[in-house]
Write an enzyme that holds these catalytic residues in place. Structure first.
Site, PDB file in Angstrom:
ATOM      1  CB  THR A  98      -0.928   0.037   1.224  1.00 13.06           C
ATOM      2  OG1 THR A  98      -0.142   0.109   2.409  1.00 13.06           O
ATOM      3  CG2 THR A  98      -1.815  -1.199   1.282  1.00 13.06           C
ATOM      4  CG  ASP A  99      -1.090   4.880  -1.369  1.00 12.62           C
ATOM      5  OD1 ASP A  99      -1.750   4.631  -0.332  1.00 12.62           O
ATOM      6  OD2 ASP A  99      -1.602   5.383  -2.389  1.00 12.62           O
ATOM      7  CG  PHE A 100       0.789   8.537   1.729  1.00 11.10           C
ATOM      8  CD1 PHE A 100      -0.169   9.362   2.282  1.00 11.10           C
ATOM      9  CD2 PHE A 100       1.052   8.640   0.370  1.00 11.10           C
ATOM     10  CE1 PHE A 100      -0.853  10.275   1.505  1.00 11.10           C
ATOM     11  CE2 PHE A 100       0.383   9.549  -0.415  1.00 11.10           C
ATOM     12  CZ  PHE A 100      -0.581  10.375   0.147  1.00 11.10           C
ATOM     13  CB  SER A 101      -3.747   7.160   1.615  1.00 18.30           C
ATOM     14  OG  SER A 101      -3.790   6.497   0.369  1.00 18.30           O
TER      15      SER A 101
ATOM     16  CB  VAL B 148      -5.128   3.165  -1.530  1.00 15.72           C
ATOM     17  CG1 VAL B 148      -5.662   2.666  -2.852  1.00 15.72           C
ATOM     18  CG2 VAL B 148      -6.207   3.912  -0.759  1.00 15.72           C
TER      19      VAL B 148
END
Length: 70
Positions: free
Chosen positions: A27-30, A32
């Site tokens: 996932t990315d920082f959010s 997702v």
């Protein structure tokens, strides 16, 4: 082993169902899934659906005139 006895997933009619665990590293920082990770998940599904269908990767490429997937 529960509802998913086979690591390659299962077929429900014409649909291949493959549960995929998404890890934090995917996932990315959010939180997702990072867009570049999807092709890995899709390739796993393609490979396992072929495996369940009884088709080997070697058969697809036999004789240099094998089937090609985009």
């Amino acid at each position: 082993r529960g509802d998913w006895p086979d690591l390659a997933g299962r077929f429900a009619g014409d649909t291949h169902i493959l549960p995929v665990r998404v890890y934090y590293e995917d996932t990315d920082f959010s939180g997702v899934v990072y867009h570049a990770g999807y092709p890995r998940f899709l390739e796993r599904g393609r490979t396992d659906s072929l495996r369940l269908s009884g088709v080997g990767q070697g058969e697809l490429h036999a004789g240099g005139e094998g089937l090609i997937f985009a």
